[in-house]
Design an enzyme around this catalytic site. Structure first.
Site, PDB file in Angstrom:
ATOM      1  N   LYS A 111       0.839  -1.206   0.000  1.00 31.38           N
ATOM      2  CA  LYS A 111       0.000   0.000   0.000  1.00 31.38           C
ATOM      3  C   LYS A 111       0.873   1.256   0.000  1.00 31.38           C
ATOM      4  CE  LYS A 111      -4.453  -1.063   0.045  1.00 31.38           C
ATOM      5  NZ  LYS A 111      -4.507  -2.443  -0.080  1.00 31.38           N
ATOM      6  N   LYS A 194      -4.128 -11.777  -8.649  1.00 31.02           N
ATOM      7  CA  LYS A 194      -5.207 -11.739  -7.661  1.00 31.02           C
ATOM      8  C   LYS A 194      -6.433 -10.983  -8.171  1.00 31.02           C
ATOM      9  CE  LYS A 194      -6.372  -9.985  -3.139  1.00 31.02           C
ATOM     10  NZ  LYS A 194      -5.984  -9.105  -2.070  1.00 31.02           N
ATOM     11  N   LYS A 197     -11.026  -5.781  -6.213  1.00 28.70           N
ATOM     12  CA  LYS A 197     -11.615  -4.545  -6.711  1.00 28.70           C
ATOM     13  C   LYS A 197     -10.553  -3.494  -6.973  1.00 28.70           C
ATOM     14  CE  LYS A 197     -15.326  -1.661  -6.930  1.00 28.70           C
ATOM     15  NZ  LYS A 197     -15.664  -0.550  -6.052  1.00 28.70           N
TER      16      LYS A 197
HETATM   17  P1  TYM Z   1     -10.732  -8.497   1.919  1.00 26.92           P
HETATM   18  O1  TYM Z   1     -11.942  -7.693   2.168  1.00 26.92           O
HETATM   19  O2  TYM Z   1      -9.681  -7.954   1.006  1.00 26.92           O
HETATM   20  O3  TYM Z   1     -11.123  -9.908   1.379  1.00 26.92           O
HETATM   21  C1  TYM Z   1     -12.096 -10.685   2.062  1.00 26.92           C
HETATM   22  C2  TYM Z   1     -11.736 -12.140   2.018  1.00 26.92           C
HETATM   23  O4  TYM Z   1     -11.676 -12.594   0.680  1.00 26.92           O
HETATM   24  C3  TYM Z   1     -10.429 -13.176   0.416  1.00 26.92           C
HETATM   25  N1  TYM Z   1     -10.030 -12.823  -0.957  1.00 26.92           N
HETATM   26  C4  TYM Z   1      -9.525 -13.692  -1.815  1.00 26.92           C
HETATM   27  N2  TYM Z   1      -9.276 -14.993  -1.693  1.00 26.92           N
HETATM   28  C5  TYM Z   1      -8.769 -15.621  -2.775  1.00 26.92           C
HETATM   29  N3  TYM Z   1      -8.516 -14.996  -3.943  1.00 26.92           N
HETATM   30  C6  TYM Z   1      -8.754 -13.681  -4.102  1.00 26.92           C
HETATM   31  N4  TYM Z   1      -8.513 -13.080  -5.267  1.00 26.92           N
HETATM   32  C7  TYM Z   1      -9.276 -12.956  -3.005  1.00 26.92           C
HETATM   33  N5  TYM Z   1      -9.630 -11.660  -2.801  1.00 26.92           N
HETATM   34  C8  TYM Z   1     -10.079 -11.601  -1.535  1.00 26.92           C
HETATM   35  C9  TYM Z   1      -9.463 -12.571   1.418  1.00 26.92           C
HETATM   36  O5  TYM Z   1      -8.364 -13.413   1.651  1.00 26.92           O
HETATM   37  C10 TYM Z   1     -10.357 -12.443   2.631  1.00 26.92           C
HETATM   38  O6  TYM Z   1     -10.413 -13.641   3.321  1.00 26.92           O
HETATM   39  N6  TYM Z   1      -8.205  -7.729   6.112  1.00 26.92           N
HETATM   40  C11 TYM Z   1      -9.304  -8.467   5.540  1.00 26.92           C
HETATM   41  C12 TYM Z   1     -10.629  -8.215   6.227  1.00 26.92           C
HETATM   42  C13 TYM Z   1     -10.596  -8.455   7.687  1.00 26.92           C
HETATM   43  C14 TYM Z   1     -10.550  -9.733   8.326  1.00 26.92           C
HETATM   44  C15 TYM Z   1     -10.551  -9.449   9.723  1.00 26.92           C
HETATM   45  C16 TYM Z   1     -10.532 -11.056   7.867  1.00 26.92           C
HETATM   46  C17 TYM Z   1     -10.614  -7.522   8.642  1.00 26.92           C
HETATM   47  N7  TYM Z   1     -10.581  -8.095   9.891  1.00 26.92           N
HETATM   48  C18 TYM Z   1     -10.513 -10.495  10.652  1.00 26.92           C
HETATM   49  C19 TYM Z   1     -10.487 -12.078   8.802  1.00 26.92           C
HETATM   50  C20 TYM Z   1     -10.488 -11.793  10.177  1.00 26.92           C
HETATM   51  C21 TYM Z   1      -9.427  -8.041   4.099  1.00 26.92           C
HETATM   52  O7  TYM Z   1      -9.060  -6.962   3.729  1.00 26.92           O
HETATM   53  O8  TYM Z   1     -10.067  -8.923   3.308  1.00 26.92           O
END
Ligand code: TYM
Length: 331
Positions: A111, A194, A197
Site C-alpha cells: 500500500k 489476484k 476490486k
Molecule cells: P478483503 O476484504 O480484502 O477480502 C475478504 C476475504 O476474501 C479473500 N479474498 C480472496 N481470496 C482468494 N482470492 C482472491 N482473489 C481474493 N480476494 C479476496 C481474502 O483473503 C479475505 O479472506 N483484512 C481483511 C478483512 C478483515 C478480516 C478481519 C478477515 C478484517 N478483519 C478479521 C479475517 C479476520 C481483508 O481486507 O479482506
C-alpha cells in the site's frame, strides 16, 4: 465447538475472489461451529470513503453475504463498527505492537508503494485492528484467502505477546483456515495473480454482475498469441483463465481445453465464451437473491440488530476480562 471469526472489507460488491477465498467457507462452517462473520467497515476507512459510499458498500456486502447463503440465525453476522469494544482492544494491542514489525508487513509495504500520498496510521496498524477482530471472540479458526496468511501470523504474535506479558493463558492461537484444503488465491482477468476490486475495473467478476457484464469482462481478459509447442508451460494470464475455469466449470470442460492447449489447437475465443457462460450459470442464483434482498431494508435492519446484540455479548465479556488482566480494576 470451534470459534470461527472472519470479515470482509466493504469495497463494492463481493467478487469471485472473496467468494472462493472466504464466503464459500463461511457457508460450510456455519453448520457446526460458533461463527462470527462481520463487515470490516472500520478497516475500510483507511481509503477515506465518502459517508454515502461507505453506507452503500456496507449494504451491498451485507446483501451479498445473505445471498451467498450465510444464515443470520446460525451465525453472528454483524457490522464491525457496531462493536466499539473492538476499538478498545485495538488500542490495548497497539501498545505492544512494534513499528518494525508493522512496517515489515507485506500488505503495508504494498500500500505504501502504491499510494505514497496516503500512508496513514490506520494502514500501519491494520494488522492490530484485524487481530482485535479475531481475538475479541477468542477465535481458533479464521477462514480467509491466501493473501491474509501474514495477518494471521501477526495475530498469533499479538495474542501470544499479550499472554506472555500478563502471565495468562487467555487468548488461544487462531489459524487461517480453508475447509479441508490449501488457502486459495483466485486470479484476476487482467493477467494479475489476484482478483480484487482495487486491481482495477474489469479484473473482477462480481456476484451481482449481469450476464452481459460478465461476457464483456471475460471476452476482454488478457491472453497471448497462443502456444507454439505441444505441452508448453502456460504464461500467467493463460494460467489465470484455466484457474478460473477450474473453480466454475466442470472438470470435463477444463480437461477439454487443456487438451486443446497442449496440442496447440486452442482458440482463446472459444475458451472465453465457455468460461463466461460457466460464470454466468454459477452466479445466476446469487443474482436473483441479491435483487430480492436489496429491496428489503426492514429485513436487513433486523439482521444487523440481531448480529450486533450477539456480537456485543461476546466482545464485552472479553474486553471486561482484558481490562481486569491489564490492571484496570473496578474500585
Ligand atoms: P478483503 O476484504 O480484502 O477480502 C475478504 C476475504 O476474501 C479473500 N479474498 C480472496 N481470496 C482468494 N482470492 C482472491 N482473489 C481474493 N480476494 C479476496 C481474502 O483473503 C479475505 O479472506 N483484512 C481483511 C478483512 C478483515 C478480516 C478481519 C478477515 C478484517 N478483519 C478479521 C479475517 C479476520 C481483508 O481486507 O479482506
Amino acid at each position: 465447538m470451534e470459534i470461527v471469526v472472519s470479515g470482509i472489507r466493504p469495497t463494492g460488491n463481493l467478487h469471485l475472489g472473496n467468494y472462493f477465498g472466504a464466503i464459500r467457507n463461511f457457508v460450510k462452517m456455519q453448520e457446526n461451529n460458533n461463527c462470527f462473520f462481520f463487515i470490516a467497515d472500520y478497516h475500510s476507512l483507511t481509503t477515506h470513503p465518502t459517508p454515502a459510499d461507505l453506507h452503500g458498500s456496507v449494504k451491498r456486502v451485507l446483501v451479498d453475504y445473505l445471498a451467498a447463503g450465510i444464515d443470520p440465525e446460525k451465525v453472528t453476522l454483524y457490522l464491525q463498527s457496531d462493536i466499539p469494544e473492538t476499538a478498545e482492544l485495538y488500542l490495548f494491542l497497539n501498545m505492544n505492537a512494534y513499528m518494525g514489525e508493522l512496517e515489515r508487513c507485506t500488505s503495508f509495504k504494498d500500500k505504501a508503494r502504491s499510494q505514497p500520498e496516503n500512508i496513514n496510521a490506520g494502514l500501519l496498524t491494520y494488522p492490530t485492528l484485524m487481530a482485535a477482530d479475531i481475538i475479541i471472540h477468542k477465535a481458533t479458526k479464521v477462514p480467509v484467502g491466501k493473501d491474509q496468511e501474514q495477518h494471521l501470523e501477526m495475530t498469533r504474535t499479538f495474542a501470544n505477546r499479550f499472554n506472555r506479558l500478563y502471565h495468562v493463558d487467555y487468548f488461544p492461537e487462531p489459524v487461517a483456515y480453508n475447509f479441508g484444503e490449501e488457502l486459495v488465491k483466485i486470479p484476476g482477468l487482467d493477467g494479475s495473480t489476484k482478483m480484487g476490486k482495487s486491481e482495477g475495473e474489469g479484473n473482477a467478476i462480481f456476484l451481482s454482475d449481469t450476464p452481459e457484464a460478465i461476457k464483456k469482462k471475460v471476452m476482454k481478459a488478457v491472453t497471448d498469441a497462443g502456444p507454439t509447442e505441444p505441452n508448453q508451460e502456460k504464461p500467467q494470464p493463460i494460467l489465470n483463465l484455466f484457474n478460473l475455469m477450474n473453480v466454475v466449470s466442470k472438470p470435463e470442460t477444463v480437461a477439454h481445453f487443456e487438451a486443446l492447449y497442449n496440442s496447440c489447437q486452442i482458440r482463446y475465443g472459444d475458451l472465453k465464451k465457455q468460461l463466461a457462460q460457466d460464470m454466468i450459470d454459477f452466479t445466476a442464483p446469487f443474482r436473483e437473491r441479491i435483487a430480492e434482498l436489496s429491496a428489503n431494508d426492514a429485513y436487513l435492519r433486523k439482521v444487523v440488530n440481531m448480529g450486533a446484540e450477539k456480537a456485543h455479548e461476546s466482545a464485552a465479556r472479553t474486553v471486561r476480562d482484558v481490562r481486569e488482566i491489564i490492571g484496570f480494576k473496578v474500585f
